[in-house]
Each structure stands twice: as C-alpha cells, then as structure tokens.
Design an enzyme around this catalytic site. Structure first.
Site, PDB file in Angstrom:
ATOM      1  N   GLU A  34       0.857  -1.190   0.000  1.00 16.58           N
ATOM      2  CA  GLU A  34       0.000   0.000   0.000  1.00 16.58           C
ATOM      3  C   GLU A  34       0.890   1.236   0.000  1.00 16.58           C
ATOM      4  O   GLU A  34       1.621   1.493   0.952  1.00 16.58           O
ATOM      5  CB  GLU A  34      -0.907   0.001   1.234  1.00 16.58           C
ATOM      6  CG  GLU A  34      -1.874   1.168   1.271  1.00 16.58           C
ATOM      7  CD  GLU A  34      -2.690   1.188   2.549  1.00 16.58           C
ATOM      8  OE1 GLU A  34      -2.723   2.245   3.221  1.00 16.58           O
ATOM      9  OE2 GLU A  34      -3.280   0.133   2.891  1.00 16.58           O
ATOM     10  N   CYS A  88      -2.362   8.780   2.522  1.00 13.11           N
ATOM     11  CA  CYS A  88      -2.072   8.303   1.158  1.00 13.11           C
ATOM     12  C   CYS A  88      -3.158   8.637   0.159  1.00 13.11           C
ATOM     13  O   CYS A  88      -2.914   8.594  -1.053  1.00 13.11           O
ATOM     14  CB  CYS A  88      -1.805   6.799   1.175  1.00 13.11           C
ATOM     15  SG  CYS A  88      -3.168   5.806   1.802  1.00 13.11           S
TER      16      CYS A  88
END
Length: 463
Positions: A237, A271
């Site tokens: 990720e 993110c």
C-alpha cells in the site's frame, strides 16, 4: 534520532524525547522466524478459532480501557491532532472486532465434480488454512490502526507475525503488541521487531516468510517486492496524488468543508489525501478563495493540545522538502492563495495553490503535506484525462448533483474507489482499499487481508 542499538522517539512538534525502544538484531529475528516457521509447520498445535477470538475480544476490551492513553500516544509520537487520534483508536478497536466477526466467513465451498465423466463418483470441498509466517512493515501516519490492519488479521487466521513499525512511531505498535500478550496471545505468535534498514530487508526477503504486508513509500515497497524469496506472497500500500473533479452543478457550500477535511486531515499526511482539485474555469478562482479562507482558520500546533486542527509534519526534513516544492510551483507561475510558508522548523501552513504548472512536483508527485492545488478545465473529459495522467491511481472523487456527470467520472476515472460528493480520504475499515499502478499491489482492508493471509485447500474424495 537513532543510537546504535536504540530507537529514540520524539514529539514531532517540539522534538522533545518521549521514549525509546531497543532495536532488534538479526540474530534475534532469525530465531523468531525459525520459531514462526515451526509454529506453522506443527499443525497439531495451531490455536483453534475460539481461542483466537477470545484473545482478540479481550484485546478490544483492554484497548477500550486504555482509550485515552492510546489516543495521546498517537498524537504525541505521530503528530495527529487529539480529535483525530481518538477517532483512530475507535477505528482500531472496531477493527479488532471486525477480525472476530470475519473469522466465521473464512469458509470453503463444495466443488461439483461430475460436470464431466472424468469427475463422476467424486465429491470435493475446500477449506481455508493460514498461509504461514507473516512479516509486516508499517507506516507512521496511523501508528495504531495500521498495525491493527496488519497484525490483528494474522492473529485472527492463525498466522505467526513479526511487525516492524515506522521508525518515527514505534510506541503505539508496542502498546498494541503488549495488549495482545496481556490478552493471552503467546509471545511467539507476534513479535515486535523494530530494526535497522539492512536487518529489515534481510527479514522481509527471508524464504521462511509466507506473506509480506507493507505500508509506506512506493520506492521502498516495490524494491522489497523485487527481492522477495520465491513463494512469498505480498500486499503493498503506497500513496497517490488524489484527484477531485468539481462539476459546475456541485453544491459548493457543502463541498468546501469536505475538501478541507480531505486535504488537511493529519496535515495532508494520508495516502489518499485530497491533492488535485479540478474545477470549471468559471469556478476555479472562487473555489480556491473559499478553500483559502477555510484553511487559514485552521489552528496549527502541537497535536497533543485539544485546540490543534493541524499538527506538525513527521520530520523537519519533510518541512524543508514541502517548502521547496511549493516555492518551485510559485516561481513557475502558481498563485499562492493561502499559506505557502513554514510556520516553524516542524510545521507548514495549510496551503492552497491556484493553477500550478502541470510539470511542477506538486502536480506530478504525492505532496504528503498540507498543500491543495486547484486547476481549471474546459470540459469534464479534459478533467478526467488530467486526473488519470499520473502513474499513481488510488482513490478519487467527483462533486456533482448531475448524475450523468457523476457516473461518467465513476466509470472513467482510473481509481480503485470514486467518491461521489465526498472527499478522497473517506474510508471505512471493511471496504476494499487498494492502489493501482504504482500506488500499490493487492487489496487492503481487514476482510481482504484476512483472505490474503489464508489459502485454499481442496479435498477430493473418490466415493
């Protein structure tokens, strides 16, 4: 920050020491990996589901008992404002509960055998088994909840796990591992392994590792994936540069608070933080002004104070980097509508840039800071093309009351999730959460991680 054998932890706002953890040597990690491999190989001693569930149930209760201490620790070591740190603790506790409920969904199925003559007279079914030793490397920005997402699923499915926290935020990770032990998990099933970079790489690439879960920068994640031992599965990720398309029909009054939250939550260190806002030419200036007015009202300070809306960046070097990127955009023609300056050695003002050049770093790379860029477009098609132009693709958003435009964006944006009339950083922990292209590999989210940490085994019985 780091002594020879100790990781010193500081509050990222005032840089005062708040604790330390000893670094774990390769000799110790080597022993932990051997033990983990033996635990998995000795199937007679696998913990039954009811025992794992009981441990996780007690873990959630202990976390609730320590709620305020955990929230303060998140704010103190990670710089996330207390109001948001409390939300993180709630999510982490709920995540542990979600692991328990999903244990019952790890089920197999019957496979029909008599679809051809060759299979007639047989019956078959599948079941799911733990994949084996898990190694997890985590990020600083959600120092408790990310650990829960990587470690609790391993505990739930019966995989021994070694967890390396981010160097900046190891204390929350240690607290969670200690809580697991207090809840009854034998230490050999979960090891807290802060370590230096060479040791971490040696651990990740060891052939005894069955599954590697990584949350962090794309540069590091893709490098480690390229070095995994044959047979090791993984999930990565990374980050993105999340685009938001604003349609001319959008409810601007409702949109601005959402974009402020999505762009400046945890000072943009998320993110899927709102980074690139694409608006019709006739609206871009007004939207930038409204964002600037709201951003200027945010209180920047020490995250442990109740009054703080936006905390520090995680490191002084990050403030310097962001200042350089914004100055580059300014000199290339971007208009600074709000912020655009360092407030201190450790903080950067919530910033709104109007029309930065497409070649500028703020337009091409993940800023990971309290900086939001506003661009204008002539057509929705052109906006979608610009949104999709980067090698990153994670979550995106569209604001519109026109269903045709909203669905056009849902269909054509290159993203794993498109939020309609909501910011790009929206997430609940049971939804799939994944990056495309350079933004990641595999699918995160507790349910999906539990599936990744198990594998199918089929039995075929000749009747």
């Amino acid at each position: 920050m780091k002594a020879a054998k100790t990781l010193e932890v500081v509050n990222p706002f005032d840089l005062k020491s708040i604790g330390s953890v000893p670094l774990v040597s390769w000799d110790n990690i080597d022993g932990y990996l051997t033990q983990a491999a033996q635990l998995h190989a000795n199937r007679k001693n696998w913990m039954p589901a009811y025992q794992r569930a009981a441990i996780l149930r007690k873990t959630g209760a202990l976390m609730q008992d320590q709620f305020e201490e955990l929230a303060f620790q998140i704010a103190n070591e990670g710089g996330k404002p207390l109001v948001d740190a409390r939300v993180e603790v709630t999510r982490a506790i709920d995540g542990v509960g979600l692991c328990i409920s999903e244990m019952g969904a790890l089920e197999g199925k019957q496979i029909p055998m008599d679809l051809t003559a060759a299979g007639a007279g047989r019956m078959a079914f599948t079941q799911r088994e733990p994949i084996g030793p898990v190694v997890a490397i985590s990020a600083f920005n959600h120092p408790l909840n990310l650990i829960v997402h990587q470690v609790a699923p391993a505990v739930a499915v019966g995989c021994p796990v070694l967890i390396k926290p981010a160097d900046d935020t190891p204390l929350s990770c240690k607290s969670f591992v200690d809580i697991l032990y207090e809840a009854g998990l034998p230490e050999e099933w979960c090891r807290f392994v802060p370590c230096d970079i060479p040791t971490a790489e040696q651990m990740v690439t060891d052939p005894r590792v069955a599954f590697f879960t990584f949350i962090g920068s794309g540069k590091v994640g893709w490098m480690l994936r390229s070095k995994l031992a044959p047979g090791t599965r993984c999930a990565l990720e990374h980050g993105g540069a999340a685009p938001v398309i604003v349609d001319e029909s959008a409810d601007i009054e409702a949109m601005i608070p959402s974009l402020i939250k999505g762009g400046f939550y945890h000072s943009g260190q998320v993110c899927v933080s709102v980074q690139r806002i694409l608006a019709p030419k006739s609206m871009a200036n007004d939207i930038a002004d409204l964002l600037a007015t709201a951003a200027s009202k945010l209180t920047v300070g020490n995250a442990i104070l109740e009054s703080t809306d936006a905390g520090p960046l995680i490191r002084v070097s990050e403030v310097e980097r962001v200042a350089g990127w914004v100055e580059e955009a300014r000199q290339a023609g971007a208009k600074v509508i709000a912020g655009g300056k360092r407030l201190s050695e450790t903080t950067y003002a919530p910033t709104v840039l109007l029309r930065p050049p497409h070649a500028a770093k703020v337009s091409q790379q993940e800023i990971f800071a309290p900086v939001v860029c506003v661009y204008d477009y002539d057509t929705v098609d052109a906006a979608i093309q610009q949104a999709n132009a980067l090698p990153f693709a994670f979550q995106a958003a569209v604001f519109s009351t026109n269903m045709d435009v909203a669905m056009q964006a849902v269909q054509q944006l290159d993203a794993t999730a498109v939020m309609v009339n909501d910011h790009t950083a929206f997430r609940v922990d049971w939804m799939p959460f994944a990056g495309r292209k350079q933004s990641g590999y595999g699918t995160g989210g507790i349910v999906y991680t539990m599936h990744d940490m198990t594998q199918d085994k089929m039995a075929v019985i000749n009747l």
